[in-house]
Design an enzyme around this catalytic site. Structure first.
Site, PDB file in Angstrom:
ATOM      1  N   MET A  56       0.829  -1.209   0.000  1.00 47.40           N
ATOM      2  CA  MET A  56       0.000   0.000   0.000  1.00 47.40           C
ATOM      3  C   MET A  56       0.864   1.259   0.000  1.00 47.40           C
ATOM      4  O   MET A  56       1.808   1.391   0.780  1.00 47.40           O
ATOM      5  CB  MET A  56      -0.884  -0.029   1.256  1.00 47.40           C
ATOM      6  N   SER A  78       3.549  -6.752   2.107  1.00 43.64           N
ATOM      7  CA  SER A  78       2.312  -6.267   2.719  1.00 43.64           C
ATOM      8  C   SER A  78       1.114  -6.734   1.887  1.00 43.64           C
ATOM      9  O   SER A  78       1.014  -7.921   1.576  1.00 43.64           O
ATOM     10  CB  SER A  78       2.364  -4.751   2.882  1.00 43.64           C
ATOM     11  N   GLN A  79       0.224  -5.817   1.453  1.00 39.72           N
ATOM     12  CA  GLN A  79      -0.966  -6.274   0.741  1.00 39.72           C
ATOM     13  C   GLN A  79      -0.622  -7.005  -0.561  1.00 39.72           C
ATOM     14  O   GLN A  79      -1.405  -7.824  -1.049  1.00 39.72           O
ATOM     15  CB  GLN A  79      -1.921  -5.118   0.471  1.00 39.72           C
ATOM     16  N   ASP A 120       5.148  -5.372  14.791  1.00 35.90           N
ATOM     17  CA  ASP A 120       4.347  -4.662  13.789  1.00 35.90           C
ATOM     18  C   ASP A 120       3.359  -3.698  14.450  1.00 35.90           C
ATOM     19  O   ASP A 120       2.562  -4.091  15.299  1.00 35.90           O
ATOM     20  CB  ASP A 120       3.579  -5.672  12.935  1.00 35.90           C
ATOM     21  N   HIS A 175       6.646  -3.097  10.715  1.00 36.88           N
ATOM     22  CA  HIS A 175       6.151  -3.549   9.417  1.00 36.88           C
ATOM     23  C   HIS A 175       7.122  -3.221   8.282  1.00 36.88           C
ATOM     24  O   HIS A 175       7.483  -2.061   8.070  1.00 36.88           O
ATOM     25  CB  HIS A 175       4.795  -2.892   9.144  1.00 36.88           C
TER      26      HIS A 175
END
Length: 298
Positions: A33, A107-108, A225, A281
């Site tokens: 993202m 991530s995504q 995270d 993260h």
């Protein structure tokens, strides 16, 4: 000279027997993202690092749109199902990938590449490495990446107002993997992306078969995270249904117990790899990447 000439046919014969050197498996990367394919401090850096460590490797860093700005904007506002279709088309027409490839999502990008594995088996994905991917979705965005903080403030408000409305689902990426443990029925009924790839509305045997074809499915969880809620989603765990405090690991979820996606069988076969790394993260060292992730690409 005569001895050298006599040796040439022998060397040629050895070459025929041994065959050419094995080709390096290509790598496909999908960013997270607010990022883009070629950002020199993120995906561009990773691409150069992999190319340096694995000479001759072909790396495709996925770009959704015609430039880096569009790519970044699409990570917020382009329907994920459309993005996956676009990526499947890119992979199917890339001559470098037709023999198979490894995939690495950040991530995504991790759950998006899993959707590619489940929906688009040709060309074949061999290994999937998910670095901080939220495979059971998220129920909050405690923090946002860099310059995108103002966008995420708006996203939070939008998700609070109506994550599962048709308009929000179709035009806000993060709503498509928003998983409200207090509204499980709304999630199962109205989530247009995550509920589908996680077999929440029924069993798509093709999804299951395609995912199980992976050699390895590697999931990296960041142990400190502060961006993903809950962090255990990075290992396919989530909140226990009906509340948002207690979490359960993948092995205690109905998805695993009923083996709706083949994860139980993959786990027993040693195909699932759960890795933890200290840090927030997507914060990791080059040394950790070299020693822990690169072996899955070689």
């Amino acid at each position: 000279m005569a001895a050298l000439m006599a040796a040439v046919p022998v060397l040629a014969l050895l070459g025929l027997c041994l065959g050419p050197a094995a080709a390096v498996t290509p790598l496909v990367i999908w960013h997270g993202m607010g990022d883009s394919c070629c950002n020199p401090v993120s995906m561009g850096y990773i691409q150069k690092l992999v190319e340096k460590k694995i000479p001759g490797i072909y790396v495709l860093s996925l770009k959704i749109g015609s430039n880096m700005i569009q790519d970044m904007e699409n990570s917020f506002f382009m329907n994920v199902n459309d993005q996956v279709r676009e990526v499947c088309s890119q992979l199917a027409t890339d001559p470098h990938l037709q023999g198979g490839y490894n995939a690495m999502g950040f991530s995504q990008g991790g759950q998006f590449l899993r959707a590619v594995a489940q929906r688009c088996p040709a060309p074949p994905m061999l290994n999937l490495i998910s670095i901080g991917g939220q495979h059971q979705g998220v129920y909050g965005f405690p923090r946002c990446p860099g310059e995108s903080s103002h966008v995420c403030d708006w996203i939070r408000k939008t998700l609070d107002l109506g994550a599962y409305t048709k308009a929000v689902q179709e035009h806000l990426v993060q709503a498509e993997y928003w998983h409200d443990p207090l509204k499980e029925e709304d999630y199962r009924k109205n989530s247009i992306f995550l509920a589908d790839i996680n077999q929440e509305r029924g069993i798509n045997e093709t999804y299951k078969k395609n995912l199980m074809a992976l050699k390895k499915f590697v999931m990296v969880k960041f142990l400190n995270d502060t961006m993903v809620d809950p962090p255990i989603s990075e290992w396919f765990g989530f909140y226990k249904s009906g509340q948002a405090k207690e979490t359960i690991p993948l092995q205690e979820t109905s998805l695993y117990k009923e083996d709706r996606l083949g994860l139980q069988e993959m786990d027993k076969a040693g195909k699932l790899v759960f890795l933890g790394v200290k840090g927030d993260h997507l914060h990791f060292s080059e040394e950790w990447f070299d020693s822990t992730i690169l072996p899955f690409l070689q």
